[in-house]
Motif scaffolding. Structure first.
Motif, PDB file in Angstrom:
ATOM      1  N   PHE A  92       0.861  -1.178   0.000  1.00 18.50           N
ATOM      2  CA  PHE A  92       0.000   0.000   0.000  1.00 18.50           C
ATOM      3  C   PHE A  92       0.896   1.226   0.000  1.00 18.50           C
ATOM      4  CE2 PHE A  92      -2.737   3.288   1.807  1.00 18.50           C
ATOM      5  CZ  PHE A  92      -3.908   3.083   1.105  1.00 18.50           C
ATOM      6  N   ARG A  93       1.067   1.825  -1.167  1.00 17.53           N
ATOM      7  CA  ARG A  93       2.057   2.881  -1.347  1.00 17.53           C
ATOM      8  C   ARG A  93       1.438   4.263  -1.517  1.00 17.53           C
ATOM      9  NH1 ARG A  93       6.821   0.153  -2.671  1.00 17.53           N
ATOM     10  NH2 ARG A  93       6.473  -2.058  -3.099  1.00 17.53           N
ATOM     11  N   GLU A  94       0.137   4.351  -1.576  1.00 19.03           N
ATOM     12  CA  GLU A  94      -0.506   5.628  -1.844  1.00 19.03           C
ATOM     13  C   GLU A  94      -0.622   6.463  -0.574  1.00 19.03           C
ATOM     14  OE1 GLU A  94      -4.244   5.000  -3.684  1.00 19.03           O
ATOM     15  OE2 GLU A  94      -3.412   4.096  -5.498  1.00 19.03           O
ATOM     16  N   VAL A  95      -0.370   7.748  -0.720  1.00 20.79           N
ATOM     17  CA  VAL A  95      -0.586   8.708   0.356  1.00 20.79           C
ATOM     18  C   VAL A  95      -1.150   9.973  -0.269  1.00 20.79           C
ATOM     19  CG1 VAL A  95       1.816   9.523   0.195  1.00 20.79           C
ATOM     20  CG2 VAL A  95       0.493   9.997   2.254  1.00 20.79           C
ATOM     21  N   SER A  96      -2.166  10.534   0.358  1.00 26.41           N
ATOM     22  CA  SER A  96      -2.783  11.730  -0.190  1.00 26.41           C
ATOM     23  C   SER A  96      -1.801  12.896  -0.129  1.00 26.41           C
ATOM     24  CB  SER A  96      -4.059  12.081   0.590  1.00 26.41           C
ATOM     25  OG  SER A  96      -3.731  12.497   1.907  1.00 26.41           O
ATOM     26  N   PHE A  97      -2.033  13.879  -0.963  1.00 29.71           N
ATOM     27  CA  PHE A  97      -1.159  15.050  -0.984  1.00 29.71           C
ATOM     28  C   PHE A  97      -1.157  15.738   0.382  1.00 29.71           C
ATOM     29  CE2 PHE A  97      -0.329  19.580  -1.830  1.00 29.71           C
ATOM     30  CZ  PHE A  97       0.905  19.481  -2.457  1.00 29.71           C
ATOM     31  N   THR A  98      -2.345  15.907   0.960  1.00 27.90           N
ATOM     32  CA  THR A  98      -2.440  16.533   2.286  1.00 27.90           C
ATOM     33  C   THR A  98      -1.776  15.664   3.344  1.00 27.90           C
ATOM     34  OG1 THR A  98      -4.509  17.643   1.683  1.00 27.90           O
ATOM     35  CG2 THR A  98      -4.021  17.428   4.036  1.00 27.90           C
ATOM     36  N   GLY A  99      -2.021  14.349   3.269  1.00 31.74           N
ATOM     37  CA  GLY A  99      -1.396  13.433   4.231  1.00 31.74           C
ATOM     38  C   GLY A  99       0.114  13.466   4.138  1.00 31.74           C
ATOM     39  N   CYS A 100       0.617  13.615   2.925  1.00 32.79           N
ATOM     40  CA  CYS A 100       2.064  13.699   2.722  1.00 32.79           C
ATOM     41  C   CYS A 100       2.631  14.958   3.375  1.00 32.79           C
ATOM     42  CB  CYS A 100       2.380  13.682   1.231  1.00 32.79           C
ATOM     43  SG  CYS A 100       4.127  13.497   0.831  1.00 32.79           S
ATOM     44  N   LEU A 101       1.945  16.085   3.211  1.00 34.69           N
ATOM     45  CA  LEU A 101       2.392  17.338   3.817  1.00 34.69           C
ATOM     46  C   LEU A 101       2.353  17.254   5.336  1.00 34.69           C
ATOM     47  CD1 LEU A 101       0.725  20.089   1.568  1.00 34.69           C
ATOM     48  CD2 LEU A 101       3.007  19.087   1.390  1.00 34.69           C
ATOM     49  N   VAL A 102       1.328  16.605   5.877  1.00 33.98           N
ATOM     50  CA  VAL A 102       1.215  16.456   7.330  1.00 33.98           C
ATOM     51  C   VAL A 102       2.362  15.602   7.861  1.00 33.98           C
ATOM     52  CG1 VAL A 102      -0.174  15.451   9.190  1.00 33.98           C
ATOM     53  CG2 VAL A 102      -1.277  16.816   7.413  1.00 33.98           C
ATOM     54  N   GLN A 103       2.632  14.474   7.191  1.00 36.70           N
ATOM     55  CA  GLN A 103       3.746  13.625   7.624  1.00 36.70           C
ATOM     56  C   GLN A 103       5.067  14.371   7.528  1.00 36.70           C
ATOM     57  OE1 GLN A 103       5.221  10.309   5.171  1.00 36.70           O
ATOM     58  NE2 GLN A 103       5.025   8.999   6.962  1.00 36.70           N
ATOM     59  N   ILE A 176       5.563   9.998  -8.218  1.00 38.13           N
ATOM     60  CA  ILE A 176       6.222   8.858  -7.569  1.00 38.13           C
ATOM     61  C   ILE A 176       7.416   9.362  -6.753  1.00 38.13           C
ATOM     62  CG2 ILE A 176       7.395   6.667  -7.921  1.00 38.13           C
ATOM     63  CD1 ILE A 176       5.843   6.364 -10.525  1.00 38.13           C
ATOM     64  N   ILE A 177       7.401   9.108  -5.447  1.00 32.25           N
ATOM     65  CA  ILE A 177       8.448   9.563  -4.531  1.00 32.25           C
ATOM     66  C   ILE A 177       9.387   8.398  -4.230  1.00 32.25           C
ATOM     67  CG2 ILE A 177       8.942  10.540  -2.252  1.00 32.25           C
ATOM     68  CD1 ILE A 177       6.144  11.752  -2.294  1.00 32.25           C
ATOM     69  N   SER A 178      10.658   8.577  -4.519  1.00 30.17           N
ATOM     70  CA  SER A 178      11.649   7.519  -4.290  1.00 30.17           C
ATOM     71  C   SER A 178      12.132   7.545  -2.844  1.00 30.17           C
ATOM     72  CB  SER A 178      12.838   7.695  -5.254  1.00 30.17           C
ATOM     73  OG  SER A 178      12.422   7.544  -6.581  1.00 30.17           O
ATOM     74  N   HIS A 179      11.204   7.278  -1.943  1.00 30.89           N
ATOM     75  CA  HIS A 179      11.522   7.287  -0.509  1.00 30.89           C
ATOM     76  C   HIS A 179      10.476   6.455   0.210  1.00 30.89           C
ATOM     77  CE1 HIS A 179      13.401   8.801   3.138  1.00 30.89           C
ATOM     78  NE2 HIS A 179      14.201   9.572   2.417  1.00 30.89           N
ATOM     79  N   SER A 180      10.737   6.190   1.498  1.00 34.42           N
ATOM     80  CA  SER A 180       9.797   5.394   2.284  1.00 34.42           C
ATOM     81  C   SER A 180       8.824   6.259   3.071  1.00 34.42           C
ATOM     82  CB  SER A 180      10.568   4.479   3.248  1.00 34.42           C
ATOM     83  OG  SER A 180      11.422   5.247   4.076  1.00 34.42           O
ATOM     84  N   TYR A 181       9.071   7.564   3.119  1.00 37.61           N
ATOM     85  CA  TYR A 181       8.136   8.500   3.742  1.00 37.61           C
ATOM     86  C   TYR A 181       8.280   9.845   3.038  1.00 37.61           C
ATOM     87  CZ  TYR A 181      12.279  10.001   6.434  1.00 37.61           C
ATOM     88  OH  TYR A 181      13.525  10.451   6.803  1.00 37.61           O
TER      89      TYR A 181
END
Length: 320
Positions: A92-103, A176-181
């Motif tokens: 499960f590799r998907e993360v929302s744009f907002t969720g990504c900014l929060v993380q 596509i982000i080449s990272h784990s977070y």
């Protein structure tokens, strides 16, 4: 997965996290050390918090800062590891744009909090050794709370511009982000257009925060060493050194992988494989959180004795 649009100002609905680039097929095996280290970090820091909370002899300034460090070491890896395990176990590799900014905000702000706590602990050791008779009168509960608040406010104020700057970027190629977070520069790399402001702010922030904190930690220990060598007896000098030993170890454990990761990312990308950099970024988050309670458990006599008593009796309720 790619996101296309007729406009170059599209904000992607989701990002795709690769995990560990080049090691996507080994996710299940990679998850084993991550789970073990994360579990040990949770248990170790919960135990440390429980000991400090229940032992009234440990309600001193030094242990107030240590409890802040333990709390941060609970939250910091928890901001990345659960999502990482979803990648390893369920693809499960998907993360929302907002969720990504929060993380992104939490990961980087918690890193600044960690550095601020280590600086505060250096101040604590300086006062304890250079002004031992005024230790409790100088570091009052009110002052400790203000220091803790300043540490948190500094992290928020310095890191909040990062997700704001990322949001203003244009994403016209792929997501596509080449990272784990959602690490700042890893997200910036998938943007198109001018990213120099993001890159410059990230660089200046990293150098200023780390440089400022390490400078004042160094100055604190220079004054500590000067005070220690003026002590009349060897036994007194040994006792003074032993009170600083755990903090020095924690500084090395925290800053060494962080600085190494920063240097390889900024200056050694051609020589260091990308998956090594991503692994180093995770080591920076996970290993200090696991090792810090061990260091204080071994180096601090009061904590070591209390921990042995608790485990011998078998009566501990973690994180309560």
């Amino acid at each position: 997965m790619q996101v296309t649009s007729n406009t170059t100002s599209l904000i992607p609905l989701i990002f795709i996290l690769i995990g560990i680039p080049g090691l996507e097929e080994d996710g299940l095996w990679l998850s084993i050390p991550f789970v073990l280290v994360y579990t040990m970090a949770i248990l170790g820091n919960c135990t440390l918090l429980y000991i400090i909370k229940t032992d009234r002899n440990l309600h001193e300034p030094m242990y107030f800062f240590l409890s802040l460090l333990a709390a941060n070491d609970l939250v910091f890896p928890s901001s990345t590891v659960p999502n990482m395990l979803k990648i390893f176990w369920f693809d499960f590799r998907e993360v929302s744009f907002t969720g990504c900014l929060v993380q992104m905000f939490f990961v980087h702000s918690l890193s600044v909090v960690e550095s601020g706590i280590l600086l505060a602990m250096a101040l604590d050791r300086y006062v304890a050794i250079c002004y031992p008779l005024r230790y409790t009168s100088l570091l009052t509960s009110a002052l400790l709370q203000k220091i803790g608040l300043v540490i948190i406010i500094r992290a928020i104020v310095t890191i909040l511009p990062i997700p704001i700057l990322v949001r203003r970027l244009q994403y016209c190629k792929y997501n596509i982000i080449s990272h784990s977070y959602c690490e700042h520069m890893a997200v910036v790399k998938v943007a198109c257009g001018d990213v120099s402001l993001n890159s410059m702010y990230g660089l200046v922030l990293s150098l200023s925060i780390t440089g400022f904190d390490l400078l004042f930690i160094g100055l604190s220990y220079m004054m500590i060493l000067r005070a220690v060598f003026r002590l009349p007896s060897e036994q007194a000098r040994h006792k003074a050194f032993s009170t600083c030993g755990a903090h020095v170890c924690v500084i090395l454990v925290t800053y060494t992988p962080g600085i190494f990761s920063f240097v390889t990312y900024r200056f050694g990308q051609e020589n260091v494989p990308h998956h090594v950099h991503v692994l180093l970024a995770n080591v920076y988050i996970l290993f200090p959180a696991m090792l810090n309670p061990m260091v204080y458990g071994i180096k601090t006599k009061q904590i070591r004795r209390r921990a042995l008593d608790i485990f011998h009796k078998g009566g501990i309720h973690f994180c309560t």
